[in-house]
Design an enzyme around this catalytic site. Structure first.
Site, PDB file in Angstrom:
ATOM      1  N   ARG A 152       0.856  -1.179   0.000  1.00 18.61           N
ATOM      2  CA  ARG A 152       0.000   0.000   0.000  1.00 18.61           C
ATOM      3  C   ARG A 152       0.897   1.235   0.000  1.00 18.61           C
ATOM      4  NH1 ARG A 152      -3.237  -2.992  -1.544  1.00 18.61           N
ATOM      5  NH2 ARG A 152      -5.369  -3.385  -0.788  1.00 18.61           N
ATOM      6  N   HIS A 194      -1.298  -0.440 -10.246  1.00 19.88           N
ATOM      7  CA  HIS A 194      -1.882  -1.377  -9.281  1.00 19.88           C
ATOM      8  C   HIS A 194      -2.297  -2.682  -9.962  1.00 19.88           C
ATOM      9  CE1 HIS A 194      -3.871  -1.382  -5.073  1.00 19.88           C
ATOM     10  NE2 HIS A 194      -3.616  -2.624  -5.446  1.00 19.88           N
TER      11      HIS A 194
END
Length: 313
Positions: free
Chosen positions: A228, A276
């Protein structure tokens, strides 16, 4: 009589694709978008399937006992439902771990084989070869030794890399030197030629890789962040890249996503940007796991292992 299972999401096209995948493996149940359910059906629901839900929508299900998330990361859901009393079951799909392990291996080789340097040489039309160390001459450090970390370690070991790893509590993996706790983190950082972050985002990991901790990496080390964005202090990372202490960073996650077109990260010569994509959830395998969990609950009343709201994972 079919059980009514609410499906709660803010996604548009991808939400529809998820619904098709779930209905294919749960034909015995009435799996319906929240907005299509009556007030009585909402009140009767004890379990819901969620993917990026609006927390206000979950409030329309007053008798929820648990929710099945279709994503592995649940920090946003935890934060948005801090005062809720239902359990959150995250997606733990073996295929997801294998997909992540594949990405870790691919981008480790990208750094190991000096691809960023050769890309720069191509742009400058420079023909120059550089020495290539053997895999066993590189140490890959893994931060996070859950299912994804274990699968990644296995792939890296098979290719001959030295592997060390760190986790909050001690986890033993054959062939990997593992440490834990506050005292163990510096040991892994100081040895890692390539550092791979696979940690969950919690209060303890937020900003974990800051100016001081990144400074413990060996000169010329590289970073892969598949966890993250907020775990890494972006400005500290840029400072170390600009000084030459760190050679390259592969970033798949960011503080805000999508990454703003105005972000200076896009044009930094020592950063590779990914949108991502390191470990996309496979809809078919994840839907099958969700169906198995829900069927067990409906037949036996068993809620699968859920997230510890205090720890954040």
């Amino acid at each position: 009589m079919k059980a009514v299972i609410p499906f709660v999401t803010q996604l548009a096209d991808d939400g529809t694709a998820w619904l098709h995948a779930l209905r294919a493996v749960m034909p015995e149940h009435n799996l319906s978008p929240l907005e299509e359910l009556t007030a009585e059906q909402c009140a009767a629901a004890e379990v819901a399937i969620v993917v990026n839900p609006d927390p206000a929508d979950l409030a329309d299900l007053p008798n929820l006992k648990w929710v099945q998330s279709l994503w592995a990361g649940v920090e946003g859901l935890l934060a948005d439902t801090r005062d809720a009393n239902f359990a959150i079951v995250r997606m733990t799909d073996p295929q997801l771990a294998e997909t992540m392990a594949e990405a870790v291996l691919a981008w480790t080789f990208y750094l190991h084989r000096d691809m960023p340097r050769y890309r720069k040489q191509q742009l400058d039309r420079i023909w120059r070869q550089h020495p290539l160390p053997l895999p066993h001459q590189r140490t890959v450090g893994l931060l996070g030794l859950g299912n994804m970390g274990k699968a990644a370690a296995k792939r890296l070991l098979q290719q001959g890399f030295k592997v060390c790893g760190w986790s909050r509590s001690q986890i033993d993996i054959e062939g990997v030197e593992t440490v834990s706790g506050a005292d163990g983190l510096p040991q892994v950082l100081q040895r890692s030629n390539i550092l791979v972050c696979l940690l969950p985002l919690t209060n303890q990991t937020h900003g974990l890789l800051n100016h001081d901790t990144l400074g413990l990496l060996p000169n010329g080390a590289s970073l892969i962040n598949f966890a993250r964005g907020p775990i890494v202090d972006t400005q500290a990372l840029i400072t170390h890249l600009n000084s030459g202490r760190l050679s390259h960073a592969v970033l798949d996650v960011f503080d805000q996503e999508p990454l703003s077109p105005q972000s200076p990260l896009w044009s930094h010569p020592n950063i590779t940007i990914l949108p991502h994509i390191s470990a996309p959830t496979n809809k078919q395998t994840a839907a099958a796991i969700a169906a198995k969990n829900i069927n067990r609950y409906l037949s036996k009343g068993e809620i699968p292992p859920s997230v510890d709201r205090t720890r954040g994972y």
